[in-house]
Design an enzyme around this catalytic site. Structure first.
Site, PDB file in Angstrom:
ATOM      1  N   ALA A  12       1.343   3.673   7.443  1.00 31.58           N
ATOM      2  CA  ALA A  12       1.597   5.068   7.765  1.00 31.58           C
ATOM      3  C   ALA A  12       0.325   5.789   8.188  1.00 31.58           C
ATOM      4  CB  ALA A  12       2.226   5.776   6.576  1.00 31.58           C
TER       5      ALA A  12
ATOM      6  N   ASN B  54       0.822  -1.200   0.000  1.00 35.42           N
ATOM      7  CA  ASN B  54       0.000   0.000   0.000  1.00 35.42           C
ATOM      8  C   ASN B  54       0.861   1.257   0.000  1.00 35.42           C
ATOM      9  OD1 ASN B  54      -1.868   2.009   0.358  1.00 35.42           O
ATOM     10  ND2 ASN B  54      -2.939   1.051   2.047  1.00 35.42           N
ATOM     11  N   ASP B  55       1.476   1.570   1.142  1.00 31.82           N
ATOM     12  CA  ASP B  55       2.236   2.807   1.235  1.00 31.82           C
ATOM     13  C   ASP B  55       3.328   2.927   0.175  1.00 31.82           C
ATOM     14  OD1 ASP B  55       0.759   3.649   3.401  1.00 31.82           O
ATOM     15  OD2 ASP B  55       2.114   2.768   4.872  1.00 31.82           O
ATOM     16  N   VAL B  56       3.934   1.807  -0.207  1.00 30.96           N
ATOM     17  CA  VAL B  56       5.054   1.868  -1.153  1.00 30.96           C
ATOM     18  C   VAL B  56       4.591   2.178  -2.571  1.00 30.96           C
ATOM     19  CG1 VAL B  56       6.503   0.316   0.188  1.00 30.96           C
ATOM     20  CG2 VAL B  56       5.047  -0.619  -1.600  1.00 30.96           C
ATOM     21  N   THR B  57       3.261   2.294  -2.779  1.00 32.86           N
ATOM     22  CA  THR B  57       2.759   2.651  -4.104  1.00 32.86           C
ATOM     23  C   THR B  57       2.051   3.999  -4.079  1.00 32.86           C
ATOM     24  OG1 THR B  57       0.604   1.647  -3.690  1.00 32.86           O
ATOM     25  CG2 THR B  57       2.302   0.223  -4.613  1.00 32.86           C
TER      26      THR B  57
END
Lengths: 102, 506
Positions: free
Chosen positions: B475, B433-436
């Protein structure tokens, strides 16, 4: 060995470690952790000295316990690393003929 | 008394060879082909170190004999102790081998944390043994007994035996780092294994408490050089156990890659400190290697999250869960089915799969590999894109894909593949999720602003596998990507969704 020669080994080894670790491919970072884990159990050397020494029973038992803990790590660490590394395979090429022509 | 000075040359050489073997073990990991050879070098190095120690420290002693009978001083080997040592190695080794064979690949982060704790504990035990029996380690010196307050050490004749002040510092540091490694790793293990919530636990005044404890440890180690009383030594040990615990509880689950790398580093420094005490080059070389390895991994992980090491260690990140505004949840998004996803991917020239921790949780890697094979049979190019902090430890995703028999030359790192998304038809995000999140590139107010992310939104279509729309990433920020026109949400358990897609691909 005096303190300065030991310190020299240590400092040089830090530099070796720096360059060697940067060259590790990111895909193998998990095996890197497990193998560093296994080799840091070289602390077993200290454990063996304590376990083998005469003079203090409590020291000997602490040493034996440390030998057992470090052994879990040595055998477990190398074995699990070997298991992981065995899984990393290349794409099968169209004609996988004998690879003995090296 | 100075055993180290009398060490035969071959012993020093043997330990050096062991150290070199360990360097080769890490060197081999530059490439999967040479890595297996490297691992064997590591085993050989360990065998050399252990055998050398066993030969030079055979348990036993000179037989007592009374001079009138003129006997030669005969060496009596203590077979009982040898048997005990062998027993300890067999028990430990057996547990290690069984664990290594049975452990699931998805549980690798927990296993590594558990192994770290053992190294830490072993360092503490060796330190304590050295403190209780310093003569065995050759770290004592004789001083005139009238000279110093004797600090509990026995005096014989006019001299007293004390531990070298330098050795006391090394021992103190080794025990302190070992204890921090132990208790820190135990907490990391409990969090990773789910026995303890992955949410950060924040104590009031924790920074003050931590700094005070750290200062006390360092102060006591300094004081230890002047007073070798047991209370000093054991207080250092106790405080170090406490601070390892305090340091890790405020750190959240997804920051574990940094924590594990850091503990990896600590276990190395603990071994190095013990190596200084024992004047053993194999231990010092290994300690330096492992120490720098863990430090570099921590650095790589922090860089991949665009956060400073200090901010990760200070903890508390990701504590404010799902406090995102309710309006965000109501925004319109496109929802797709497994059939839609199968259809879109079948038509594609290239599909890039982006796995994250959610793939590990639902054990979807095997189904994913099957999906990749089906697509390849349809003539689609399939690649995998791995973000450095995907998962719970460095390289976590790579191991899982390797376990599912995905060839490693189809798996790419962030820098190598990021430019390809623009020419890709479908980006298949599963459990990440956050890494995209594109907000990392555009939204300065976002907590993840500046973090390098995978440019999945540049692909023609983004398929996003997620359990439900409600949850947010670690996050605690909403992902803009969900509401884009070119995004299709596949709301289901990752493994079930992939299995359904495989079925639809026929």
């Amino acid at each position: 060995m005096d303190f300065i020669s030991i310190l020299s080994i240590f400092v040089l080894a830090c530099f070796v470690g720096y360059y060697v670790v940067w060259s590790v491919t990111p895909a193998l970072h998990t095996p890197l952790m497990s193998v560093t884990n296994a080799i840091s159990s070289v602390i077993v050397v200290g454990a063996l000295i304590a376990a083998a020494a005469a003079g203090s029973a409590s020291s000997k038992w602490l040493g034996l316990l440390a030998v057992a803990l470090a052994s879990v790590n040595i055998f477990g660490g190398f074995a699990v690393t070997a298991r992981m590394l065995a899984m990393y395979k290349k794409k099968e090429r169209p004609a996988p003929q004998g690879d003995s022509h090296a | 008394m100075h055993e180290a000075a009398a060490t035969p040359a071959w012993v020093l050489l043997a330990y050096l060879v062991a150290g070199v073997c360990f360097i080769l073990a890490l060197r081999g990991l530059s490439n999967p082909e040479s890595s297996r050879r490297g691992n064997r070098a590591g085993m050989i190095g360990m065998a050399i170190a252990v055998v050398t120690t066993l030969i030079t420290h055979v348990p036993g002693g000179l037989a007592q004999c009374t001079p009138p009978y003129g006997c030669q001083s005969a060496w009596i080997t203590d077979w009982e102790t040898i048997a005990e040592i062998m027993g300890a190695i067999l028990i430990g080794g057996g547990i290690g081998l069984v664990t290594a064979r049975k452990i699931q690949m998805t549980a690798m982060p927990q296993l590594v944390a558990a192994f770290h704790s053992l190294v830490g504990m072993a360092a503490v035990l060796v330190g304590a043994a050295a403190f209780l029996n310093p003569e065995a380690f050759g770290i004592t010196q004789l001083i005139p007994s009238g000279f110093l307050h004797l600090q509990g050490r026995e005096a014989y004749g006019g001299v007293a035996s004390i531990i070298n002040p330098v050795s006391r510092v090394e021992m103190g540091l080794g025990v302190a780092i070992g204890a921090i490694t132990f208790s820190g790793s135990v907490i990391a293990f409990l969090k990773l294994n789910g026995n303890m919530s992955g949410k950060p636990i924040l104590l009031p005044l924790r920074h003050v408490i931590n700094l005070a404890t750290l200062a006390a440890i360092l102060g006591l180690i300094a004081y230890f050089t002047m007073d070798q009383s047991p209370w000093v030594f054991f207080t250092v040990m106790g405080l170090s156990f406490a601070i390892g615990f305090l340091l890790i509880i405020p750190i959240g689950g997804a920051d574990m890659p940094v924590v594990i790398s850091m503990l990896n580093s600590y276990s190395g420094w603990a071994a190095a400190a013990m190596g200084f005490t024992l004047h053993n080059s194999a231990m010092i070389i290994t300690g330096a290697l492992v120490g720098s390895s863990g430090a570099i991994l921590s650095y790589i992980m922090c860089r991949a999250m665009n956060r400073s090491f200090i901010s990760v260690i200070a903890g508390g990140f990701g504590g404010a869960t799902s406090s995102g505004d309710a309006a965000a949840i109501d925004r319109p998004y496109k929802r797709g089915s497994a059939e839609d996803a199968a259809f879109l991917m079948k038509q594609a020239d290239q599909v890039i799969i982006v796995p994250g921790y959610g793939m590990a949780v639902s054990q979807a890697q095997h189904a994913l590999k099957e999906m990749g094979d089906k697509l390849k049979a349809e003539g689609v190019r399939v690649k995998y894109a791995i973000h450095p902090v995907a998962g719970r430890m460095p390289g976590h995703m790579n191991v899982l894909l390797a376990e599912a028999n995905v060839p490693y030359d189809e798996v790419f790192e962030l820098e190598d593949i990021n430019s390809e998304f623009a020419q890709t038809d479908v980006a298949f995000v599963i459990g990440a999720n956050d890494v995209t999140n594109p907000a990392a590139k555009t939204d300065k107010s976002s907590p993840i602003y500046g973090m390098p992310v995978l440019d999945v939104e540049k692909a023609r279509t983004v398929l996003f596998v997620k359990r439900s729309m409600g949850g947010v990433g670690y996050a605690g920020v909403d992902n803009e990507l969900f509401y884009r026109d070119n995004t299709m949400m596949l709301l289901a358990d990752a493994k079930k969704m992939v299995e359904e897609i495989v079925k639809s691909l026929g």
